[in-house]
Design an enzyme around this catalytic site. Sequence first.
Site, PDB file in Angstrom:
ATOM      1  N   ASN A 172       2.707   6.366  -0.088  1.00 38.78           N
ATOM      2  CA  ASN A 172       3.587   7.634   0.401  1.00 38.78           C
ATOM      3  C   ASN A 172       4.418   8.273  -0.881  1.00 38.78           C
ATOM      4  OD1 ASN A 172       3.215   7.037   3.374  1.00 38.78           O
ATOM      5  ND2 ASN A 172       4.090   5.311   2.759  1.00 38.78           N
ATOM      6  N   CYS A 199      -3.238   3.242   2.926  1.00 31.62           N
ATOM      7  CA  CYS A 199      -4.007   3.113   4.180  1.00 31.62           C
ATOM      8  C   CYS A 199      -5.344   2.295   3.861  1.00 31.62           C
ATOM      9  CB  CYS A 199      -4.265   4.571   5.035  1.00 31.62           C
ATOM     10  SG  CYS A 199      -5.161   4.404   6.285  1.00 31.62           S
ATOM     11  N   ARG A 223       7.919  -0.794   6.645  1.00 30.51           N
ATOM     12  CA  ARG A 223       6.810  -1.049   7.547  1.00 30.51           C
ATOM     13  C   ARG A 223       5.426  -0.464   6.721  1.00 30.51           C
ATOM     14  NH1 ARG A 223       2.412   1.389   9.540  1.00 30.51           N
ATOM     15  NH2 ARG A 223       3.639   3.139  10.016  1.00 30.51           N
ATOM     16  N   ASP A 224       5.532   0.856   6.600  1.00 31.77           N
ATOM     17  CA  ASP A 224       4.179   1.324   6.275  1.00 31.77           C
ATOM     18  C   ASP A 224       4.002   1.091   4.651  1.00 31.77           C
ATOM     19  OD1 ASP A 224       2.177   2.943   6.064  1.00 31.77           O
ATOM     20  OD2 ASP A 224       3.110   4.886   5.824  1.00 31.77           O
ATOM     21  N   HIS A 229       1.224  11.718   1.751  1.00 29.62           N
ATOM     22  CA  HIS A 229       0.728  10.878   0.749  1.00 29.62           C
ATOM     23  C   HIS A 229       0.678  11.615  -0.641  1.00 29.62           C
ATOM     24  CE1 HIS A 229      -0.080   6.909   2.750  1.00 29.62           C
ATOM     25  NE2 HIS A 229       0.369   7.921   3.857  1.00 29.62           N
ATOM     26  N   HIS A 250       4.727  13.895   7.026  1.00 28.84           N
ATOM     27  CA  HIS A 250       4.542  12.695   6.217  1.00 28.84           C
ATOM     28  C   HIS A 250       3.352  12.673   5.299  1.00 28.84           C
ATOM     29  CE1 HIS A 250       3.882   8.155   6.713  1.00 28.84           C
ATOM     30  NE2 HIS A 250       2.870   8.440   5.743  1.00 28.84           N
TER      31      HIS A 250
END
Length: 299
Positions: free
Chosen positions: A248, A239, A16-17, A208, A206
Amino acid sequence: MFILPNNVTIIEVGPRDGLQNDKKQVDTQHKLTFIRALQGAGITEMELTSFVSPKWVPQMADAKEIIAKTQHIGRQFVLAPNAKGAELALEAGVRSIAVFVGVSNSFNEKNINRTTAKSMEALQAVIATLKAAGVFVRACISTAFYCPYEGKINPEETLALCHWFAAFGVDELSVADTIGMANPQESYDLFKTLKEELPNVLLTAHFHDTRKMAMANIFAALQAGIDRFDTSAGGLGGCPFAPGATGNVATEDVVHMLDTLGIQTGVDVKKVCEAVQVIAPYVSRSIDTGMYRLFLNGQ
């Protein structure tokens, strides 16, 4: 001497991300093969897709098909940013749904055209509906440390938003360093406070890797008692509303570090690298994480 957890849960966000903002349109079958390979590597919690408007995120237009054709091993999430997305996810039979809000007003306005407060007002009813349906709700907290428009975020603002979500009854908070500017001291301090103030909510970190600080921040979060981490195979992601933010932190690199520390994850690094190899030809960015590079070189 460091006090670290014995076990850590890896939440894979690559499907997804990692893929949603890729410049190449990835075929549904390639996504499914990627997801199955990750499950074969031992991943039991994963973000599969997102129920968002195909007009804004065309990469996720196949969300319903992804859900229908994925074996639901463990907890498989989808992102549903609003009431319509949540409704579609429920209709598809999803039992674990993620919502998101940024701490920063500027970030939210750029992203979803609402202030943080207005976003939370809208989500309260969505979360209530999901909880009434017996759904596991994960709240993703963006810009928890820094914002690309406002700079450093006051930790009290992040804590307040987390408490707000906890009051709504969410099951999990995924707290994100969206643009990769946090340092290990900031990571430790915020997560230590969250552990103390919200002992009954699952807490996930989470990070990055924009400034190559993600692994150091994960180690600091481990010391603060965090035992759940969002990672993305191949370091995929980014993002679009955070200029300069890279992907990530890579699943394979995090699992390797945890392995060397004697922390159990149940995830096979080699098989994660094999999953990365499955998706690598179909994404726009070149994948060059440490463990994947070694894997390609036969090491």
